[in-house]
Every structure is written in C-alpha cells, then in structure tokens.
Design an enzyme around this catalytic site. Structure first.
Site: not given
Length: 146
Positions: A78-80
């Site tokens: 999850q890059f967010t």
C-alpha cells in the site's frame, strides 16, 4: 518502511473478483515502502511484526505474538501509506518508493516474514486494484515505522 498492522478474526484480498489471499485469526499487514528503504528496514520490520505481542494470553493480557497463537499473516502492498496531504487536498506520493525499488523489498518482506514467523503468509498482488475484507479483532490496530 511503514506497516499498519491489524489483529483480525479473518481477512481476505481479491483482485478482479478472485481471492488471492485469505487468513483466519492473525494479522493483516498493510506495507508501505519509502524511497530510502533498504534490506535493513525489511529485516527490522520482519522481526518487529513477527514478535509483536498483541494477542491475549490466558490472563487476557496482550502478551502473545502471531507465532505464539499460530495465526496467519496477510500482507497487502500500500504505497498510499506515504501519502502526504499537508498541502492542498490532493495527496503527494513522492516519498513512496517506485516499483523498481518497492517490489524487491516487498517480496523480501513476504519471504522473510514466512521464514522468521513460521506462519502461513498470504498476499495480494503488488500494484493491483485490490478489494480487502477484514474483521478487526478488538479492534487492535498498530502503526509501525522503521
């Protein structure tokens, strides 16, 4: 490296309607990789998550790890987690690692987590649009930064 760790009764992840990972009692781990992360952060985070004592013992105290209770692990990239929304209304993701750095570190984390914990490790698909379902147990949610 940043992990959002949730103690769950169950969790699953699907891509295009197909389940790619599913666990019962255990940990759901959302993993974000920073542009400055290296294998050293993976090693540290693997140890921390494996030994994190957030499961109840016989006295009802959070004193057991996922290894102690024989739980499952579900890892979702999850890059967010590195989204910065301090300015304006659209988050900036410049602190999140690009795929050429993030994929090998993500794969190392998953492999090392299985080795260190001895638990079943399930995953989503890196960079895919994923549907995640979970039943948070507690709720217990811990954020860990390396």
């Amino acid at each position: 490296m940043r992990c959002v760790v949730q103690r769950v009764s169950s969790a699953s992840v699907s891509v295009d309607g197909k389940v790619t990972g599913k666990i019962g009692h255990g940990l759901l781990i959302f993993l974000g990789i920073h542009i400055s992360d290296t294998s050293a952060q993976v090693d540290w985070m693997t140890q921390k998550v494996s030994k994190l004592r957030i499961f109840h013992d016989d006295d009802g105290k959070m004193n057991q790890s996922v290894m102690d209770v024989g739980g499952g692990l579900l890892v979702i990239s999850q890059f967010t987690l590195y989204g910065d929304a301090r300015k304006g209304n659209r988050p900036s993701f410049i602190e999140a690692a690009r795929p050429e750095l993030a994929i090998p570190l993500y794969e190392q984390f998953v492999a090392d987590l299985a080795t260190v914990s001895g638990c079943d490790v399930q995953t989503g698909i890196f960079a895919a649009h994923m549907d995640v379902q979970l039943v948070n147990d507690g709720p217990v949610t811990i954020i860990i930064d390396s």
